[in-house]
Design a protein around this motif. Structure first.
Motif, mmCIF file in Angstrom:
data_model
loop_
_atom_site.group_PDB
_atom_site.id
_atom_site.type_symbol
_atom_site.label_atom_id
_atom_site.label_comp_id
_atom_site.label_asym_id
_atom_site.label_seq_id
_atom_site.Cartn_x
_atom_site.Cartn_y
_atom_site.Cartn_z
ATOM 1 N N UNK A 57 0.788 -1.237 0.000
ATOM 2 C CA UNK A 57 0.000 0.000 0.000
ATOM 3 C C UNK A 57 0.815 1.279 0.000
ATOM 4 N N UNK A 58 0.238 2.271 -0.669
ATOM 5 C CA UNK A 58 0.856 3.595 -0.754
ATOM 6 C C UNK A 58 0.952 4.207 0.646
ATOM 7 N N UNK A 59 2.139 4.648 1.007
ATOM 8 C CA UNK A 59 2.364 5.353 2.287
ATOM 9 C C UNK A 59 2.104 4.502 3.530
ATOM 10 N N UNK A 60 1.976 3.179 3.372
ATOM 11 C CA UNK A 60 1.874 2.315 4.558
ATOM 12 C C UNK A 60 3.258 2.188 5.172
ATOM 13 N N UNK A 61 3.297 1.825 6.447
ATOM 14 C CA UNK A 61 4.594 1.643 7.100
ATOM 15 C C UNK A 61 5.398 0.553 6.395
ATOM 16 N N UNK A 62 4.728 -0.522 5.974
ATOM 17 C CA UNK A 62 5.450 -1.638 5.342
ATOM 18 C C UNK A 62 6.134 -1.159 4.054
ATOM 19 N N UNK A 63 5.410 -0.390 3.229
ATOM 20 C CA UNK A 63 6.013 0.099 1.980
ATOM 21 C C UNK A 63 7.115 1.113 2.270
ATOM 22 N N UNK A 64 6.834 2.051 3.172
ATOM 23 C CA UNK A 64 7.826 3.099 3.454
ATOM 24 C C UNK A 64 9.095 2.483 4.053
ATOM 25 N N UNK A 65 8.915 1.467 4.895
ATOM 26 C CA UNK A 65 10.078 0.801 5.500
ATOM 27 C C UNK A 65 10.944 0.163 4.407
ATOM 28 N N UNK A 66 10.307 -0.586 3.505
ATOM 29 C CA UNK A 66 11.073 -1.254 2.443
ATOM 30 C C UNK A 66 11.789 -0.216 1.583
ATOM 31 N N UNK A 67 11.082 0.871 1.272
ATOM 32 C CA UNK A 67 11.709 1.920 0.455
ATOM 33 C C UNK A 67 12.899 2.545 1.188
ATOM 34 N N UNK A 68 12.732 2.825 2.476
ATOM 35 C CA UNK A 68 13.821 3.466 3.226
ATOM 36 C C UNK A 68 15.034 2.541 3.318
ATOM 37 N N UNK A 69 14.792 1.245 3.498
ATOM 38 C CA UNK A 69 15.914 0.304 3.586
ATOM 39 C C UNK A 69 16.651 0.247 2.242
ATOM 40 N N UNK A 70 15.869 0.263 1.152
ATOM 41 C CA UNK A 70 16.490 0.270 -0.183
ATOM 42 C C UNK A 70 17.275 1.566 -0.391
ATOM 43 N N UNK A 71 16.696 2.688 0.056
ATOM 44 C CA UNK A 71 17.394 3.978 -0.085
ATOM 45 C C UNK A 71 18.757 3.917 0.630
ATOM 46 N N UNK A 72 18.768 3.363 1.838
ATOM 47 C CA UNK A 72 20.027 3.316 2.590
ATOM 48 C C UNK A 72 21.068 2.459 1.870
ATOM 49 N N UNK A 73 20.628 1.330 1.306
ATOM 50 C CA UNK A 73 21.571 0.474 0.577
ATOM 51 C C UNK A 73 22.091 1.176 -0.675
ATOM 52 N N UNK A 74 21.198 1.888 -1.361
ATOM 53 C CA UNK A 74 21.633 2.599 -2.575
ATOM 54 C C UNK A 74 22.614 3.720 -2.215
ATOM 55 N N UNK A 75 22.336 4.433 -1.125
ATOM 56 C CA UNK A 75 23.251 5.514 -0.715
ATOM 57 C C UNK A 75 24.556 4.960 -0.152
ATOM 58 N N UNK A 76 24.503 3.739 0.389
ATOM 59 C CA UNK A 76 25.750 3.094 0.825
ATOM 60 C C UNK A 76 26.691 2.951 -0.370
ATOM 61 N N UNK A 77 26.152 2.468 -1.488
ATOM 62 C CA UNK A 77 26.938 2.313 -2.710
ATOM 63 C C UNK A 77 27.381 3.680 -3.222
ATOM 64 N N UNK A 78 26.382 4.569 -3.331
ATOM 65 C CA UNK A 78 26.655 5.892 -3.903
ATOM 66 C C UNK A 78 27.753 6.614 -3.152
ATOM 67 N N UNK A 79 27.576 6.688 -1.819
ATOM 68 C CA UNK A 79 28.489 7.511 -1.031
ATOM 69 C C UNK A 79 29.911 6.955 -1.037
ATOM 70 N N UNK A 80 30.025 5.622 -1.121
ATOM 71 C CA UNK A 80 31.359 5.026 -1.044
ATOM 72 C C UNK A 80 32.017 4.883 -2.412
ATOM 73 N N UNK A 81 31.230 4.602 -3.433
ATOM 74 C CA UNK A 81 31.838 4.126 -4.680
ATOM 75 C C UNK A 81 31.643 5.019 -5.887
ATOM 76 N N UNK A 82 30.644 5.886 -5.867
ATOM 77 C CA UNK A 82 30.375 6.656 -7.082
ATOM 78 C C UNK A 82 31.174 7.957 -7.074
ATOM 79 N N UNK A 83 31.559 8.356 -8.266
ATOM 80 C CA UNK A 83 32.265 9.614 -8.458
ATOM 81 C C UNK A 83 32.327 9.871 -9.942
ATOM 82 N N UNK A 84 32.985 10.933 -10.322
ATOM 83 C CA UNK A 84 33.128 11.227 -11.749
ATOM 84 C C UNK A 84 34.129 10.245 -12.347
ATOM 85 N N UNK A 85 33.703 9.445 -13.307
ATOM 86 C CA UNK A 85 34.654 8.509 -13.900
ATOM 87 C C UNK A 85 35.660 9.195 -14.816
ATOM 88 N N UNK A 86 35.368 10.438 -15.229
ATOM 89 C CA UNK A 86 36.262 11.129 -16.159
ATOM 90 C C UNK A 86 36.415 10.294 -17.419
#
Ligand code: DON
Length: 602
Positions: A334-363
């Motif tokens: 469901x839209x805006x349910x705790x279950x959906x928001x929780x899954x989205x937030x956990x995915x966001x954290x994993x994506x930002x884990x990758x982003x913050x550590x590994x992404x940059x300008x490849x040049x």
């Protein structure tokens, strides 16, 4: 009917390749009875952050221009009408899709266009291309540029000094797009911006309030003060903002192209300013600046091709999020349910884990962006999501990343009524950039050097804690969250162009617009307007907007999340092409979080 449709959807989702068509049909059923409607127009649509600029783009469509002409005209106009958000002194990213072969190709034999054509992604009757016009670090920039003798980051120098300005890219990017893919003469496309700068425009209430908020910053710079203040007070609603020096700079660009900005009197004005204090940008930096044509990243999300911008833009983080979330049945939870928001937030954290550590300008070095989106990599990352319990940032950070190699901005979306789509996001970073206007040239400088990691482990202006992959280095482009995005129907027909400002919240804003549209079956209006959340690993908490219910928040707390009420996040500008069999035309939707600004060619 809604419940029945959702049930059907759940069933069809499990049943393989027929899913996508049924999915699209289910969306259509659900669109009819929604509480918000987007604006409809019979031909093209321009969605932007400010109405005069949107009207400039619509004028190009009326004159026979395509989506690129309209997006370039609108973005140049925004440099005049929204100087707190974007400007000639900034940079950004543009993603285009044009049906067939662009007629401008024949007229354009320049090397830069040949290079662009070689990076195109061809799909179903058209071509897509990304243009990276992010700013670059000056040649004199070193990795410890913003470190004080104590080793701490000097936040003032990183955000408010001449050194915080990277070499601007907006002019080169817009000109490259227009020259290689537009149909109209450059002078025609730039004319509205020049007129707005020369004749002036009435200051809106929002604009006046933003001047008030940035008062100390702007008053500290004599050129900014003279431009935006009268007798010590900011321009008031209804007063005229006239920008003759900016008009002259725009005219030089319209006449001389890149040379009108990166060489000659405008470049001299920038260099004089740099020499007046501790600025790093040199004549060689300006002359060496090139916008980069790049092949867009592509994934399929529930049968829809989705195109995003590769690093240093935010498209990889966005596509990673879509891939991570694809198999979760968020429509059922469901839209805006705790279950959906929780899954989205956990995915966001994993994506930002990758982003913050590994992404940059490849040049110029090859960066395996598409490999971050591979099934095996995504599955391994996804297995880290616990749907019942929040995994604290400290726990995620203690584990090695799965794949180990490596407030203010504005967005324009255009559908040109002939199948062309453009999404373009541009920025000078904070509101009014570093606050310093180039004397004699009339534009503010960016402070995008702050998007680099000044010191691994220290937060930047958006609280992003980034690593060595995004360290300051001469000629590099700082990592961005900007994510202009294009979505296609399962048969390959162009469908949605979207994007947003919002700093580190850009990627999660665009994610939620797309999930709302593609998964929850909201129409474009509802998809943009729904309340949003944001999580970026650190700080380890979910930011939430007004409209998320108290019992969802309570259930999130019980799953272990920290919570923070946030001001409105992002300002998505979106357009959508309506297939002929559904009546044709296009929809547009401005984010109700900011002023309304849609325009059509009629
Ligand atoms: O490139 C980035 O990620 C940021 N510098 C964008 C800044 C921004 O969106 C500020 N606005 N609302």
């Amino acid at each position: 009917m809604r419940g029945a449709a959702a049930g059907l959807l759940g069933l069809l989702l499990a049943s393989g390749s027929t899913t996508t068509l049924a999915w699209a049909q289910t969306n259509v059923l659900q669109e009819r009875d929604q509480r918000m409607q987007p604006v409809w127009g019979p031909r093209g649509m321009v969605a932007a952050g400010e109405p005069l600029a949107a009207a400039a783009g619509a004028r190009m469509l009326r004159a026979g221009g395509n989506a690129v002409d309209a997006a370039v005209a609108t973005t140049f106009a925004l440099t005049v009408t929204l100087p707190h958000a974007t400007g000639l002194g900034g940079g950004g990213f543009l993603l285009l899709w044009l049906p067939g072969t662009s007629p401008a190709r024949a007229r354009s034999q320049q090397a830069e266009c040949r290079q662009a054509f070689s990076r195109e992604l061809r799909q179903a009757g058209g071509t897509a291309l990304g243009i990276d016009f992010r700013e670059t670090a000056p040649a004199a920039a070193r990795s410890d540029l913003f470190l004080a003798p104590s080793g701490a980051v000097d936040r003032h120098r990183a955000t408010r000094s001449l050194q915080s300005a990277a070499v601007p890219g907006t002019v080169a990017g817009l000109l490259l797009a227009q020259r290689c893919y537009g149909r109209l003469p450059l002078a025609q496309v730039m004319a509205p911006a020049i007129t707005l700068a020369r004749q002036g425009l009435p200051v809106s209430r929002n604009f006046s309030q933003s001047l008030q908020a940035a008062g100390p910053l702007l008053q500290a710079d004599p050129t900014s003060r003279a431009l935006f203040f009268r007798a010590g007070r900011p321009l008031q609603p209804g007063e005229q903002l006239v920008q003759p020096e900016l008009a002259a700079t725009l005219e030089r660009i319209a006449r001389g192209g890149n040379a009108g900005f990166y060489r000659g009197p405008v470049a001299v004005a920038v260099l004089r300013l740099m020499r007046s204090d501790d600025g790093l940008i040199s004549a060689a930096d300006l002359q060496a600046y090139r916008a980069r044509p790049v092949m867009p990243l592509r994934i399929s999300f529930r049968g829809h091709p989705v195109l995003g911008m590769p690093p240093p833009a935010g498209g990889l983080t966005l596509l990673l999020l879509l891939r991570l979330l694809e198999p979760f049945n968020l429509a059922a939870t469901g839209l805006n349910s705790a279950a959906s928001l929780h899954t989205m937030a956990e995915a966001m954290n994993l994506a930002y884990l990758q982003r913050n550590a590994l992404f940059g300008d490849p040049g110029d070095t090859p960066f395996p962006a598409q490999r971050f989106l591979d099934d095996a990599v995504i599955s391994a990352l996804r297995s880290g999501i616990n749907t019942e319990r929040h995994r604290p940032a400290a726990e995620l950070l203690a584990a090695a990343p799965v794949f180990g190699e490596g407030s203010d901005t504005t967005h324009v979306s255009v559908a040109d009524g002939r199948g062309g789509l453009v999404a373009a996001t541009s920025s000078i970073n904070f509101a009014y950039g570093n606050g310093i206007t180039v004397p004699g040239a009339g534009f503010l400088l960016n402070n995008h050097m702050d998007d680099f990691s000044a010191r691994p482990g220290s937060a930047n202006g958006f609280g992003l804690v980034q690593g060595r992959a995004n360290a300051i280095r001469a000629g590099r482009r700082p990592l961005s969250s900007m994510a202009p995005t294009l979505v296609f129907r399962p048969d390959g027909a162009p469908w949605i162009a979207t994007g947003s400002p919002g700093g580190s919240r850009i990627t999660t804003t665009v994610l939620q617009v797309l999930l709302n549209r593609l998964v929850h079956g909201l129409n474009l209006a509802g998809a943009v307007a729904e309340p949003r959340i944001h999580s970026q690993l650190l700080p380890d908490r979910i930011e939430w907007e007004q409209g998320i219910s108290p019992d969802s928040l309570h259930a999130l707390e019980q799953r272990g999340h920290g919570l923070q009420r946030a001001a409105a996040m992002g300002a998505a500008q979106s357009v959508e092409v309506i297939p002929r069999q559904e009546g044709g035309g296009s929809y547009g939707m401005n984010d109700p979080r900011r002023a309304w600004a849609l325009a059509q060619p009629e």
